[in-house]
Design a protein around this motif. Sequence first.
Motif, short mmCIF file in Angstrom:
data_model
loop_
_atom_site.label_atom_id
_atom_site.label_comp_id
_atom_site.label_asym_id
_atom_site.label_seq_id
_atom_site.Cartn_x
_atom_site.Cartn_y
_atom_site.Cartn_z
N THR A 125 -6.79 -11.29 -0.40
CA THR A 125 -6.27 -10.03 0.13
C THR A 125 -6.60 -8.93 -0.87
OG1 THR A 125 -4.11 -10.36 -0.89
CG2 THR A 125 -4.38 -11.23 1.34
N GLU A 160 -1.98 -2.46 -1.72
CA GLU A 160 -1.40 -2.50 -0.38
C GLU A 160 -0.52 -1.26 -0.24
OE1 GLU A 160 -1.51 -5.01 1.99
OE2 GLU A 160 -2.37 -6.69 0.88
N PHE A 188 5.77 -4.08 -0.33
CA PHE A 188 6.51 -4.75 -1.40
C PHE A 188 7.97 -4.32 -1.43
CE2 PHE A 188 2.03 -4.56 -2.74
CZ PHE A 188 1.76 -5.91 -2.60
N ARG A 236 -0.87 -4.86 -6.19
CA ARG A 236 0.02 -5.97 -5.79
C ARG A 236 0.71 -6.60 -7.01
NH1 ARG A 236 -4.79 -10.26 -4.16
NH2 ARG A 236 -5.38 -10.69 -6.30
N ALA A 238 1.70 -10.06 0.45
CA ALA A 238 0.38 -9.65 0.91
C ALA A 238 -0.21 -10.70 1.86
CB ALA A 238 -0.54 -9.44 -0.29
N MET A 267 -2.65 -9.98 -10.53
CA MET A 267 -1.45 -9.29 -10.07
C MET A 267 -1.10 -8.26 -11.14
SD MET A 267 -0.79 -11.08 -7.32
CE MET A 267 -1.70 -12.50 -6.73
#
Length: 423
Positions: free
Chosen positions: A41, A45, A50, A79, A85, A110
Amino acid sequence: MRLTAIRGTRDLLPEELVRWRAVEETAREVFGRYGYREIRTPLFEATELFVRGVGAGTDIVEKEMYTFEDRGGRSLTLRPEGTAAVVRACLEHNLFAELPVLKLYYIGPMYRYERPQAGRYREFWQAGVEAFGSDDPALDAEVILCAYDFLTGLGLRSLTIHLNSLGDEERQTYVQALREYLAPHWDRLPARDRERFEKNPLRMLDSKEEITRALIQEAPQVLDFLSEKSRHHLETVCRLLEREGVPYRVNPHIVRGLDYYTHTVFEVTAEGLGAQDAVLAGGRYDHLVEEVGGRPTPGVGFAAGVDRLLLALEAQGVAPEPGPELDLYIAVIGEVRAEALALATRLRRAGYRVDLEFLGRSLRAQMKTAHKRNVPLVALLGEDELREQRATLRDMRSGEQRSVSLEELIPAVAQMLSHSNPN
Ligand code: HAM
């Protein structure tokens, strides 16, 4: 001014990447054995994902996200974790409809704005799995079994699996009881835990503050608040783990820093890591898909911190020595660069890892480079030899030299490499 990598991030250099890739390969191999398929992904985002998925009151969402506005005025976030996600992607591509039990894995970076320290970075890598579609405790057990096989497959020892259950609806009753127990001690609580008391009292259970820890020892335990059904779920997970020979410890203080968990939560710690010793963590999240806008779909999964796995492997002395990165080095003597390149091309296309001299240095300097790069075989290519369409192969371990015709070079290389390689 010399520019350096941003605090909390670091470069992964070639040597480290050899071990890094070995961890990734084990992850792919073990996850594949459990029926997981890879998903990737985007690194960023919509922030909203989140906030809704991980939870507005969590440390991650409140103070650790890299959130920015793009040029179109949208709020985006790097992310901080993979689960939300993956859920978003499954909804977007209707993957939940594809298979009744959907299993996906991911490996990637991350981002969390945490205070950097040993084993804690602002950019770190996770290798994780998510299994959707069944609320059967056998799936929780299988996910933990997969984690266990992955970690032991890497060669890690001295692992502890901490297991707990947060129940489901009964959580609110428990949080209430916890608040009532802690309220009279408010004056003694450190500032950070007062904040948790207000927003997310469960987090006080894994507080690092001494005063809070002492208080928690006597606090009501989540396990005593579990409904019959939740208790049965936990007991089944335990029973299945025992049956499969996976060691675990029920630890009522494991709560996790993300809001989406229900029932099973777990963390795996490894010896030799100091304060940041959780190498892997996960749990069940039966309401996350709904939070993110889908139909009710149970899920369970985990993520391992790849950076920490490497630290743990090193601390436990199980980091494998990287083998040679090249099969053969071509030493170029005189004006034969074009022929050397042609030879390298032939060998490379036959599957060998080959490099050659580009600097016109002395043979001595070239041999030094070959030594430094730990190359098992060197082909010496000089003007005189080339006139006779020959080259000299030198086995760098035994010192054996052999003059071979260029036509016979590939079989000769194959033969000498199989001799010099004990594997
Ligand atoms: P998490 O506990 O936040 O869970 O992270 C999982 C693992 O990532 C940790 O156990 C640790 O090894 C590693 N990790 C976390 N933060 C850092 C950091 N700042 N530096 C280095 N390593 C770190 C999750 O992220 C959940 N999404 C796991 C999950 C998947 N639950 C269900 N499915």
